[in-house]
Design an enzyme around this catalytic site. Structure first.
Site, PDB file in Angstrom:
ATOM      1  N   CYS A 112      -1.554   1.607  -3.977  1.00 38.90           N
ATOM      2  CA  CYS A 112      -1.297   2.923  -3.369  1.00 38.90           C
ATOM      3  C   CYS A 112      -0.579   3.826  -4.381  1.00 38.90           C
ATOM      4  O   CYS A 112      -1.153   4.218  -5.383  1.00 38.90           O
ATOM      5  CB  CYS A 112      -0.524   2.767  -2.062  1.00 38.90           C
ATOM      6  SG  CYS A 112      -0.569   4.257  -1.023  1.00 38.90           S
ATOM      7  N   HIS A 215      -3.953  -0.709   0.654  1.00 43.46           N
ATOM      8  CA  HIS A 215      -2.931  -1.746   0.698  1.00 43.46           C
ATOM      9  C   HIS A 215      -3.551  -3.112   0.970  1.00 43.46           C
ATOM     10  O   HIS A 215      -3.609  -3.566   2.115  1.00 43.46           O
ATOM     11  CB  HIS A 215      -1.890  -1.424   1.775  1.00 43.46           C
ATOM     12  CG  HIS A 215      -0.962  -0.313   1.393  1.00 43.46           C
ATOM     13  ND1 HIS A 215       0.226  -0.532   0.721  1.00 43.46           N
ATOM     14  CD2 HIS A 215      -1.052   1.026   1.576  1.00 43.46           C
ATOM     15  CE1 HIS A 215       0.834   0.626   0.509  1.00 43.46           C
ATOM     16  NE2 HIS A 215       0.073   1.583   1.014  1.00 43.46           N
ATOM     17  N   GLU A 217      -2.365  -5.938   0.585  1.00 46.63           N
ATOM     18  CA  GLU A 217      -1.418  -6.924   1.121  1.00 46.63           C
ATOM     19  C   GLU A 217      -1.527  -7.068   2.637  1.00 46.63           C
ATOM     20  O   GLU A 217      -1.070  -8.060   3.213  1.00 46.63           O
ATOM     21  CB  GLU A 217       0.024  -6.576   0.704  1.00 46.63           C
ATOM     22  CG  GLU A 217       0.645  -5.372   1.384  1.00 46.63           C
ATOM     23  CD  GLU A 217       0.288  -4.045   0.728  1.00 46.63           C
ATOM     24  OE1 GLU A 217       0.960  -3.036   1.056  1.00 46.63           O
ATOM     25  OE2 GLU A 217      -0.637  -4.011  -0.108  1.00 46.63           O
TER      26      GLU A 217
END
Length: 237
Positions: A112, A215, A217
């Site tokens: 990001c 993102h 994650e």
């Protein structure tokens, strides 16, 4: 097999809220995603003068995102857009650490805002505020939860990102009002949103220098964990 040590940049907040003194913060899923990918994550405080010392103990650098923007002075743009928010101490450390990592050919993953900072470190420029400079019907700051996808992206064939994910398209979560505008020669755009906005970059001249605007994650797409695994595997080298 020994886990490679991955440095994660922290966010910072002024006094108030959680603490009466200035404090660092980072979502747990940044750390857990690196652990699940086989890495050993450690947090990096904001000390630009110690960037080289930190890197001497690391096998890779992960530049995280946050609710702030890269100073446009770093890519020669003035003035600051009214919608932009700066965190000078954090950016000073991240740009110093990223440039030093690239000089060492240490693997770097930018997520990001970390992708935007990586772009600047490589010589690129940014869009300061998408609604003003590149209006789109796609909500790049999605209204739905970040644990859900906001839109799709198209992955450029033949890129590192394509090889890592094995995908031509991915569903991504979107939480940004800025984006990469231009990249210099030698840096490749590896993903775009349907409106053409740059969603990913990479620098093939480096062992592993990859940035993604979303993102991974959160693992909203099945291919997201593959990005973290490829990064950690590069750090083993």
């Amino acid at each position: 097999m020994k886990r490679p040590i991955i440095g994660l940049t922290l966010d910072s907040e002024p006094a108030g809220g959680w603490s009466k003194l200035p404090w660092y913060a980072l979502r747990q899923n940044y750390f857990t995603s690196v652990i699940e990918a086989g890495g050993l994550p450690v947090a990096l405080p904001h000390a630009p003068e110690l960037a080289a010392d930190y890197l001497g103990t690391l096998d890779g650098l992960l530049v995280t995102g946050g609710a702030f923007d890269v100073d446009p002075a770093l890519w020669g743009k003035e003035p600051l857009h009214p919608k932009a928010t700066l965190k000078p101490g954090r950016t000073d450390f991240e740009i110093a650490a990223t440039r030093a990592a690239l000089q060492r050919d240490m693997p770097v993953l930018g997520i990001c805002g970390g992708q935007q900072l990586l772009a600047v470190a490589l010589g690129g420029t940014l869009i300061q505020h998408i609604p003003d400079e590149s209006p789109s019907e796609i909500p790049h700051e999605q209204p739905n939860p970040r644990t859900e996808p906001g839109h799709d992206i198209e992955v450029a064939p033949g890129t590192l990102l394509a090889r890592v994910t094995g995908r031509a398209r991915m569903a991504v979560n979107s939480a940004h009002h800025q984006a990469v505008r231009d990249v210099p020669e030698g840096v490749v755009v590896n993903a775009r949103a349907p409106d053409g906005l740059i969603e990913g970059i990479e620098a093939p001249r480096h062992r592993f220098a990859l940035g993604v605007q979303w993102h991974p994650e959160y693992a909203v797409d099945p291919a997201d964990p593959l990005i973290l695994r490829a990064f950690v595997e590069a750090c083993r080298g």
